[in-house]
Design a protein around this motif. Structure first.
Motif, PDB file in Angstrom:
ATOM      1  N   THR A   1       0.831  -1.208   0.000  1.00  0.00           N
ATOM      2  CA  THR A   1       0.000   0.000   0.000  1.00  0.00           C
ATOM      3  C   THR A   1       0.861   1.251   0.000  1.00  0.00           C
ATOM      4  O   THR A   1       0.577   2.216  -0.727  1.00  0.00           O
ATOM      5  CB  THR A   1      -0.921  -0.003   1.232  1.00  0.00           C
TER       6      THR A   1
ATOM      7  N   GLN B   1       0.947   4.225  -2.786  1.00  0.00           N
ATOM      8  CA  GLN B   1       0.672   5.606  -2.395  1.00  0.00           C
ATOM      9  C   GLN B   1       1.815   6.527  -2.801  1.00  0.00           C
ATOM     10  O   GLN B   1       1.588   7.658  -3.245  1.00  0.00           O
ATOM     11  CB  GLN B   1       0.436   5.697  -0.880  1.00  0.00           C
TER      12      GLN B   1
ATOM     13  N   LEU C   1       1.536   7.261  -6.425  1.00  0.00           N
ATOM     14  CA  LEU C   1       0.460   8.215  -6.668  1.00  0.00           C
ATOM     15  C   LEU C   1       0.896   9.625  -6.283  1.00  0.00           C
ATOM     16  O   LEU C   1       0.660  10.587  -7.024  1.00  0.00           O
ATOM     17  CB  LEU C   1      -0.790   7.805  -5.890  1.00  0.00           C
ATOM     18  N   ASP C   2       1.544   9.760  -5.130  1.00  0.00           N
ATOM     19  CA  ASP C   2       2.031  11.079  -4.694  1.00  0.00           C
ATOM     20  C   ASP C   2       3.027  11.647  -5.712  1.00  0.00           C
ATOM     21  O   ASP C   2       3.007  12.848  -6.014  1.00  0.00           O
ATOM     22  CB  ASP C   2       2.704  10.971  -3.325  1.00  0.00           C
TER      23      ASP C   2
ATOM     24  N   MET D   1      -4.466  15.596  -9.135  1.00  0.00           N
ATOM     25  CA  MET D   1      -4.876  14.221  -8.875  1.00  0.00           C
ATOM     26  C   MET D   1      -5.568  13.619 -10.091  1.00  0.00           C
ATOM     27  O   MET D   1      -5.354  12.448 -10.425  1.00  0.00           O
ATOM     28  CB  MET D   1      -5.805  14.168  -7.663  1.00  0.00           C
TER      29      MET D   1
ATOM     30  N   ARG E   1      -4.230  10.260 -11.877  1.00  0.00           N
ATOM     31  CA  ARG E   1      -5.043   9.051 -11.869  1.00  0.00           C
ATOM     32  C   ARG E   1      -5.188   8.420 -13.252  1.00  0.00           C
ATOM     33  O   ARG E   1      -5.661   7.287 -13.378  1.00  0.00           O
ATOM     34  CB  ARG E   1      -6.433   9.368 -11.299  1.00  0.00           C
TER      35      ARG E   1
ATOM     36  N   ASN F   1      -3.203   4.336  -9.971  1.00  0.00           N
ATOM     37  CA  ASN F   1      -4.433   4.175  -9.207  1.00  0.00           C
ATOM     38  C   ASN F   1      -4.171   4.393  -7.716  1.00  0.00           C
ATOM     39  O   ASN F   1      -3.030   4.423  -7.260  1.00  0.00           O
ATOM     40  CB  ASN F   1      -5.007   2.773  -9.430  1.00  0.00           C
ATOM     41  N   THR F   2      -5.243   4.525  -6.963  1.00  0.00           N
ATOM     42  CA  THR F   2      -5.126   4.637  -5.512  1.00  0.00           C
ATOM     43  C   THR F   2      -4.810   3.259  -4.933  1.00  0.00           C
ATOM     44  O   THR F   2      -5.117   2.230  -5.551  1.00  0.00           O
ATOM     45  CB  THR F   2      -6.447   5.138  -4.892  1.00  0.00           C
TER      46      THR F   2
ATOM     47  N   GLU G   1      -6.311   1.661  -2.704  1.00  0.00           N
ATOM     48  CA  GLU G   1      -7.550   0.923  -2.488  1.00  0.00           C
ATOM     49  C   GLU G   1      -8.052   0.246  -3.762  1.00  0.00           C
ATOM     50  O   GLU G   1      -8.727  -0.788  -3.701  1.00  0.00           O
ATOM     51  CB  GLU G   1      -8.636   1.846  -1.946  1.00  0.00           C
TER      52      GLU G   1
ATOM     53  N   SER H   1      -5.940  -0.271  -6.670  1.00  0.00           N
ATOM     54  CA  SER H   1      -4.860  -0.813  -7.499  1.00  0.00           C
ATOM     55  C   SER H   1      -4.871  -2.339  -7.547  1.00  0.00           C
ATOM     56  O   SER H   1      -4.880  -3.020  -6.520  1.00  0.00           O
ATOM     57  CB  SER H   1      -3.505  -0.342  -6.956  1.00  0.00           C
TER      58      SER H   1
END
Length: 203
Positions: free
Chosen positions: A114, A118, A121-122, A131, A135, A139-140, A142, A144
């Motif tokens: 996780t 993250q 993504l950041d 964002m 995206r 993906n996030t 949650e 991915s």
């Protein structure tokens, strides 16, 4: 009129300047990160493992970080042991078949923690500026499929092409139109792959 010695010195200085200029372009231009891209800090631990800092997060093999290699070579890596068993088997079979065709399939990413997802993504938010743009590529945690152990990213280009053409024989499909490297097991072996999502989020 300049003497031959003066002319020779001038030509030499110009040549040196050109060499220095090309070297600077190579270091700072051709291999520089894309505009807005977040630089990663890569290091090697005392036991030979690779670590990487992405968006301020220190990551290692325990997070799914790998060097590009075949799935067989990565057999003991969390990036592979964390994969869904059916997906792992399918990639192993496809890799063997591709090898018979003279194509080496390398796994660039498999299961991710996780915190790894993250961090990606950041990094993408910083790179693309929002964002919504980030995206499109990442993906996030949650959502991915990498975090779920249900996706692999492969390379190089000829391997992506081979998998796109032959992956369905093993149940492997490219699920996002904008990610030529991202494959999931979303059909039965020999089945038909669903249409890839247009402009969706993968990674």
């Amino acid at each position: 009129m300049p003497s031959p010695t003066t002319r020779t010195t001038a030509v030499t200085l110009v040549a040196i300047a050109v060499v220095i200029g090309v070297a600077c372009w190579t270091i700072g231009g051709a291999h520089a990160p894309e505009r807005g891209r977040v630089a990663n800090v890569v290091d090697v631990t005392s036991d030979g493992g690779r670590t990487e800092t992405i968006a301020g997060t220190d990551l290692g093999a325990q997070d799914g970080l790998v060097d590009s290699a075949t799935i067989v070579d990565l057999a003991d890596s969390p990036a592979v042991t964390g994969l869904d068993a059916d997906l792992r088997s399918a990639v192993e079979q496809a890799t063997a078949a591709a090898h018979d065709d003279g194509v080496e399939v390398l796994v660039n990413s498999g299961w991710r923690s996780t915190r790894y997802q993250q961090a990606l993504l950041d990094q993408a938010v910083e790179q693309y500026g929002s964002m919504s743009e980030a995206r499109l590529w990442v993906n996030t945690p949650e959502r991915s499929t990498h975090v779920q152990g249900k996706a692999v990213d492969v390379g190089p280009t000829d391997a992506m092409s081979w998998m796109d053409q032959h992956g369905a024989a093993y149940g492997l499909c490219r699920t996002y139109a904008n990610e030529l490297w991202h494959f999931e097991r979303v059909t039965t072996p020999g089945g038909t792959c669903p249409r890839a999502h247009e402009g969706g989020t993968a990674g």
